[in-house]
Design a protein around this motif. Structure first.
Motif, PDB file in Angstrom:
ATOM      1  N   GLN A  96       0.810  -1.210   0.000  1.00 39.65           N
ATOM      2  CA  GLN A  96       0.000   0.000   0.000  1.00 39.65           C
ATOM      3  C   GLN A  96       0.850   1.268   0.000  1.00 39.65           C
ATOM      4  O   GLN A  96       0.321   2.369  -0.206  1.00 39.65           O
ATOM      5  CB  GLN A  96      -0.925   0.006   1.219  1.00 39.65           C
ATOM      6  CG  GLN A  96      -2.019  -1.032   1.186  1.00 39.65           C
ATOM      7  CD  GLN A  96      -3.078  -0.728   0.133  1.00 39.65           C
ATOM      8  OE1 GLN A  96      -3.329   0.429  -0.191  1.00 39.65           O
ATOM      9  NE2 GLN A  96      -3.689  -1.771  -0.409  1.00 39.65           N
ATOM     10  N   SER A  97       2.156   1.118   0.224  1.00 38.46           N
ATOM     11  CA  SER A  97       3.043   2.274   0.291  1.00 38.46           C
ATOM     12  C   SER A  97       3.707   2.594  -1.038  1.00 38.46           C
ATOM     13  O   SER A  97       4.622   3.429  -1.091  1.00 38.46           O
ATOM     14  CB  SER A  97       4.120   2.046   1.369  1.00 38.46           C
ATOM     15  OG  SER A  97       3.528   1.951   2.644  1.00 38.46           O
ATOM     16  N   ALA A  98       3.277   1.964  -2.120  1.00 29.69           N
ATOM     17  CA  ALA A  98       3.736   2.356  -3.445  1.00 29.69           C
ATOM     18  C   ALA A  98       3.347   3.813  -3.680  1.00 29.69           C
ATOM     19  O   ALA A  98       2.311   4.273  -3.185  1.00 29.69           O
ATOM     20  CB  ALA A  98       3.115   1.454  -4.507  1.00 29.69           C
ATOM     21  N   PRO A  99       4.147   4.574  -4.415  1.00 25.55           N
ATOM     22  CA  PRO A  99       3.894   6.018  -4.552  1.00 25.55           C
ATOM     23  C   PRO A  99       2.471   6.376  -4.969  1.00 25.55           C
ATOM     24  O   PRO A  99       1.865   7.302  -4.415  1.00 25.55           O
ATOM     25  CB  PRO A  99       4.922   6.447  -5.601  1.00 25.55           C
ATOM     26  CG  PRO A  99       6.044   5.480  -5.430  1.00 25.55           C
ATOM     27  CD  PRO A  99       5.400   4.177  -5.085  1.00 25.55           C
ATOM     28  N   GLY A 100       1.924   5.660  -5.926  1.00 28.68           N
ATOM     29  CA  GLY A 100       0.572   5.969  -6.375  1.00 28.68           C
ATOM     30  C   GLY A 100      -0.464   5.754  -5.294  1.00 28.68           C
ATOM     31  O   GLY A 100      -1.412   6.549  -5.149  1.00 28.68           O
ATOM     32  N   ARG A 101      -0.284   4.691  -4.527  1.00 29.44           N
ATOM     33  CA  ARG A 101      -1.250   4.400  -3.470  1.00 29.44           C
ATOM     34  C   ARG A 101      -1.119   5.372  -2.304  1.00 29.44           C
ATOM     35  O   ARG A 101      -2.114   5.731  -1.674  1.00 29.44           O
ATOM     36  CB  ARG A 101      -1.081   2.958  -3.005  1.00 29.44           C
ATOM     37  CG  ARG A 101      -1.515   1.944  -4.063  1.00 29.44           C
ATOM     38  CD  ARG A 101      -1.374   0.521  -3.593  1.00 29.44           C
ATOM     39  NE  ARG A 101      -1.933  -0.410  -4.573  1.00 29.44           N
ATOM     40  CZ  ARG A 101      -1.925  -1.725  -4.434  1.00 29.44           C
ATOM     41  NH1 ARG A 101      -1.382  -2.271  -3.349  1.00 29.44           N
ATOM     42  NH2 ARG A 101      -2.445  -2.502  -5.360  1.00 29.44           N
ATOM     43  N   VAL A 102       0.099   5.812  -2.012  1.00 29.12           N
ATOM     44  CA  VAL A 102       0.273   6.821  -0.973  1.00 29.12           C
ATOM     45  C   VAL A 102      -0.397   8.129  -1.394  1.00 29.12           C
ATOM     46  O   VAL A 102      -1.035   8.814  -0.577  1.00 29.12           O
ATOM     47  CB  VAL A 102       1.767   7.051  -0.669  1.00 29.12           C
ATOM     48  CG1 VAL A 102       1.959   8.247   0.258  1.00 29.12           C
ATOM     49  CG2 VAL A 102       2.379   5.813  -0.035  1.00 29.12           C
ATOM     50  N   ALA A 103      -0.276   8.479  -2.665  1.00 33.64           N
ATOM     51  CA  ALA A 103      -0.934   9.694  -3.162  1.00 33.64           C
ATOM     52  C   ALA A 103      -2.450   9.583  -3.023  1.00 33.64           C
ATOM     53  O   ALA A 103      -3.129  10.556  -2.651  1.00 33.64           O
ATOM     54  CB  ALA A 103      -0.548   9.934  -4.619  1.00 33.64           C
ATOM     55  N   GLU A 104      -3.009   8.404  -3.284  1.00 38.68           N
ATOM     56  CA  GLU A 104      -4.444   8.207  -3.115  1.00 38.68           C
ATOM     57  C   GLU A 104      -4.840   8.315  -1.648  1.00 38.68           C
ATOM     58  O   GLU A 104      -5.865   8.937  -1.303  1.00 38.68           O
ATOM     59  CB  GLU A 104      -4.849   6.837  -3.660  1.00 38.68           C
ATOM     60  CG  GLU A 104      -4.721   6.705  -5.180  1.00 38.68           C
ATOM     61  CD  GLU A 104      -4.960   5.291  -5.657  1.00 38.68           C
ATOM     62  OE1 GLU A 104      -5.216   4.411  -4.792  1.00 38.68           O
ATOM     63  OE2 GLU A 104      -4.881   5.051  -6.872  1.00 38.68           O
TER      64      GLU A 104
END
Length: 414
Positions: A96-104
């Motif tokens: 969940q800490s992938a950049p895209g998911r953190v942005a979400e």
């Protein structure tokens, strides 16, 4: 006894939820086995963290993972015995800490973070607790020039959030916080947040406001909850209490509650410690200060200077230890040489309830009518207690919610 709504848990989230429901005309009984504000709400760094617009994500750089894997860092440590049990949750957190998911996650959490100070302000004024709160922000300090320059670039990348801050060079930092050691190279002073000199006292003050307004607080055990005719029942020291609806705001104890009802949320626990210290030669710490490399916070509190540690992954019920605190204390004595003797008999151990997607659960239980959840606020329970209490109260009373509640739905895990 019968009421419209039972709120289980008298931490900052539960007390705030009770207040917001009460303000909307609900008859509420607040129940906890301990006194209000004596759990996780008591032992934090006292930050109402308006500037924390990016969630705390799992590190993904190989170098950082290697350093943490060696288990010698002051900001994060783990128990080898607990690691096999924690591994599935950590993997999910890492995903969940992938950049895209953190942005979400940041976008989903922003409506709560944006309102955190104003929701606290309203309760602080109503309860007459202005003496516990200061509007001086907090300071990140850096001892490495390259890290400081990178941090400044990262802050500039947050321009769209409209945050207030000041970059401080070495001289400016030491002028603002004169007791800091000369080894610091600079700092970032975040101006939007407020600081609380007694977080547990703030929660108890909110609870007193709830009682003053006609609410009841009773000692009882959430684990006795059962269905009753047309509603719910909980045992208390004054007998059984029944209600049409019940709200579970049980923080790190949430799992032992909801698992009895057949729910299996991926709730993880990040443990942390605090200790209070005196100061030498009349020195005072003027601001809450975060050592970014050490991962700890020094905060001026009513009892003295409070050192709060970062994260420890260990079994929730495992005995405390001082490994992480000692590491942080050694760094803190270099950063703030006036740090004096310990004032507490032993370190306080707290447990932060965390979900891997970095969002709390706020809303109705998917399979039980009249059951509502409000838990999983991770590092920001104090920050988000009043605003998440407002959102849940709006949902429960049919009021138009101030933001879309879908990101916090319990159904996302069901």
């Amino acid at each position: 006894m019968h009421c419209q709504t039972i709120v289980l848990g008298a931490g900052i989230v539960g007390v705030s939820t009770a207040l917001h429901l009460q303000a909307r005309g609900r008859q509420v009984i607040l129940i906890d086995r301990d006194e209000p504000g004596s759990g996780t709400s008591h032992g934090n760094a006292g930050l109402i963290e308006r500037s924390s617009v990016i969630p705390y994500a799992f590190p993904r750089q190989f170098g950082a993972l290697l350093r943490y894997g060696l288990n010698r860092q002051p900001d994060v440590r783990y128990s080898l015995l607990h690691l096999p049990k924690a591994a599935p949750w950590l993997l999910r957190y890492w995903q969940q800490s992938a950049p895209g998911r953190v942005a979400e996650a940041a976008a989903d959490m922003l409506p709560l973070v944006q309102r955190c100070v104003e929701e606290h302000d309203a309760l602080i004024e109503a309860a007459g607790l202005q003496g516990l709160v200061q509007a001086k922000g907090w300071i990140e300090v850096y001892r490495d020039s390259a890290l400081f320059e990178q941090a400044k670039q990262d802050v500039l990348g947050l321009a769209r959030y409209g945050l207030k801050y000041e970059f401080l060079d070495r001289g400016q930092l030491q002028a603002r916080e004169q007791g800091l050691d000369g080894g610091v190279v600079g700092g970032i002073h975040w101006l939007d947040p407020k600081t609380v000199s007694n977080p547990g006292g703030l929660t108890r003050g909110y609870a007193a406001l709830f009682v003053q307004r006609g609410g009841q607080f009773l000692h009882g055990d959430a684990r006795t909850l059962q269905r009753s005719e047309g509603g719910w029942q909980v045992d208390t020291q004054r007998g059984a209490v029944t209600a049409d609806e019940v709200v579970a705001c049980l923080g790190p104890q949430s799992a032992e509650f909801y698992e009895r009802l057949g729910y299996h949320f991926p709730l993880g626990i990040k443990r942390g410690y605090h200790m209070h210290y005196g100061t030498r030669d009349g020195a005072e710490l003027q601001h809450s200060v975060c050592d970014t490399q050490g991962g700890y916070v020094l905060a001026p509190m009513a009892r003295g200077v409070r050192l709060t540690t970062g994260i420890e992954f260990a079994a929730s019920d495992a005995p405390g230890n001082e490994i992480q605190l000692r590491r942080c204390e050694a760094l803190a004595r270099k950063l703030f040489p006036a740090l004096g003797e310990r004032l507490d008999d032993k370190p306080w151990l707290g447990r932060r309830p965390c979900l891997p997607d970095m969002r709390p659960v706020i809303g109705p239980a998917p399979r039980h009518q009249g059951l509502w959840f409000n838990f999983g606020h991770a590092h920001h329970g104090l920050t988000l207690g009043p605003v998440s209490g407002r959102l849940l109260a709006e949902l429960m009373t049919g009021e138009r919610p101030f933001t879309d509640p879908a990101p916090y739905s319990a159904a996302r895990f069901d």
